[in-house]
Scaffold this motif. Sequence first.
Motif, PDB file in Angstrom:
ATOM      1  N   TYR A  86      -8.251   6.958  -1.646  1.00  0.00           N
ATOM      2  CA  TYR A  86      -8.217   7.713  -2.867  1.00  0.00           C
ATOM      3  C   TYR A  86      -8.149   7.013  -4.247  1.00  0.00           C
ATOM      4  O   TYR A  86      -8.623   7.483  -5.238  1.00  0.00           O
ATOM      5  N   LEU A  87      -7.583   6.022  -4.124  1.00  0.00           N
ATOM      6  CA  LEU A  87      -7.321   5.290  -5.364  1.00  0.00           C
ATOM      7  C   LEU A  87      -8.581   4.034  -5.466  1.00  0.00           C
ATOM      8  O   LEU A  87      -8.170   3.082  -6.290  1.00  0.00           O
ATOM      9  N   ASP A  88      -9.690   4.184  -4.811  1.00  0.00           N
ATOM     10  CA  ASP A  88     -10.609   2.769  -4.983  1.00  0.00           C
ATOM     11  C   ASP A  88     -11.427   3.116  -6.188  1.00  0.00           C
ATOM     12  O   ASP A  88     -12.450   2.406  -6.123  1.00  0.00           O
TER      13      ASP A  88
ATOM     14  N   GLU B 293      -5.742   0.951  -6.553  1.00  0.00           N
ATOM     15  CA  GLU B 293      -5.245   0.477  -5.338  1.00  0.00           C
ATOM     16  C   GLU B 293      -4.592  -0.560  -5.357  1.00  0.00           C
ATOM     17  O   GLU B 293      -3.509  -1.048  -4.925  1.00  0.00           O
ATOM     18  N   HIS B 294      -4.815  -1.491  -6.300  1.00  0.00           N
ATOM     19  CA  HIS B 294      -4.006  -2.668  -6.412  1.00  0.00           C
ATOM     20  C   HIS B 294      -2.833  -2.604  -7.096  1.00  0.00           C
ATOM     21  O   HIS B 294      -1.511  -2.840  -6.614  1.00  0.00           O
ATOM     22  N   HIS B 295      -2.650  -1.539  -7.957  1.00  0.00           N
ATOM     23  CA  HIS B 295      -1.661  -1.228  -8.819  1.00  0.00           C
ATOM     24  C   HIS B 295      -0.548  -0.440  -7.828  1.00  0.00           C
ATOM     25  O   HIS B 295       0.491  -0.519  -7.636  1.00  0.00           O
ATOM     26  N   PHE B 296      -1.146   0.372  -6.953  1.00  0.00           N
ATOM     27  CA  PHE B 296      -0.331   0.950  -5.622  1.00  0.00           C
ATOM     28  C   PHE B 296       0.156  -0.096  -4.850  1.00  0.00           C
ATOM     29  O   PHE B 296       1.647   0.158  -4.386  1.00  0.00           O
TER      30      PHE B 296
ATOM     31  N   ALA C 119     -12.335  -5.260  -5.141  1.00  0.00           N
ATOM     32  CA  ALA C 119     -13.477  -5.090  -6.325  1.00  0.00           C
ATOM     33  C   ALA C 119     -13.210  -4.986  -7.630  1.00  0.00           C
ATOM     34  O   ALA C 119     -12.415  -3.674  -8.144  1.00  0.00           O
ATOM     35  N   PRO C 120     -12.782  -6.107  -8.348  1.00  0.00           N
ATOM     36  CA  PRO C 120     -11.980  -5.763  -9.502  1.00  0.00           C
ATOM     37  C   PRO C 120     -12.203  -4.859 -10.500  1.00  0.00           C
ATOM     38  O   PRO C 120     -11.305  -4.157 -11.391  1.00  0.00           O
TER      39      PRO C 120
END
Length: 371
Positions: free
Chosen positions: A204-206, A356-359, A349-350
Amino acid sequence: MDPAARRREIERFNPNLPIEEAATPPSSWYTAPALYELERRAVFARSWQPVARVEQLITPGSYISGCLAGEPWVVTRGDDGALRAFHNVCRHKGHAVAHGSGRAERLVCGYHGWTYTLRGRLERAPRVAGIRDFDRAATSLAPMQVDTWGPWVFINADREAPPVRARVPELDAFMQTTGWEQLRFVERRVWTLECNWKVYVDNYLDGGYHIPLMHPTLNAQLDMGSYKTIPFSACSIQTSAPASVGDGRLDDAPGERIGDGATYAWIYPNFMLNRYGPCLDSNHVIPLGPDRCQVVYEFFFRETEGERARGFIARSVAQADITQREDIEICESVQVGLRSASYDQGRYAPRVELGEHHFHRLLAADLRAHA
């Protein structure tokens, strides 16, 4: 996995690295029973979880019960009109005091008849004559915190947690601008997936990364060039403008459902709101174990009466169903891959996988604090 090994697996993800340098959490986070058991205590016992709609608990005496991440719960509307939440566990032997939903004057354990008021107080304990040092007042149902936000009732086993609105002030302010109080509940659907709950959240967060390849009909409705993600303290918001031209993959104009744009909001750890022009879908991802989860969809619409409204609702729900089935295929395939001996950690993928990274950083903080 012993505690030391579990701690090492947790620390293999470095939350302090910028996304350009960071590796994703190791596959053990998605497959190991020991990590799942830690999440139950460190994440789900300390987060707000939507368990009902306010409209289901309007009448005094109404109740709803369930189980989330292994923790049984019950929410009641007392004779004083107050909402209360409790662990759905009799203080005698641990049997449930409520099943399903309905209306009742009291909560009665079917095992030995211990009876509680809707305020949680122990009212009757049959055949305990002769018991010593028995404090009825201290034998009430164990309370949970309860709150409402939008159309939902939330519970939290952490009695010190701040209210839902205080956790997500940015999202609360945004939702107030969308007129979501005018929306009415229409339908609820439930899917069971053979994947870890985080696989679904990651997908969901990508940042829309997978949409062009995996969701052709949704892709036809969005202007992916405008897609962006904004992380906040305990939530994130993804937005996209509608596609500007028609597409042969759609029977209707791309903006019919999307309206002025799509907003995909996520609340840590496992609740999502999909806000489109005249409608709202919610996704609640409920863990069932290390490699299974349940996704509860609820659909809300501004217009619900008349042939035109019913036709739009049917098309909108059908589109959500298509997208969900595509996501199930993705997530179950990923779960198989995470168990492969060939996979351990990936990279972000920055420019798109900010959410996603935040999660993962929020999750890492909870796991480290309670490991």
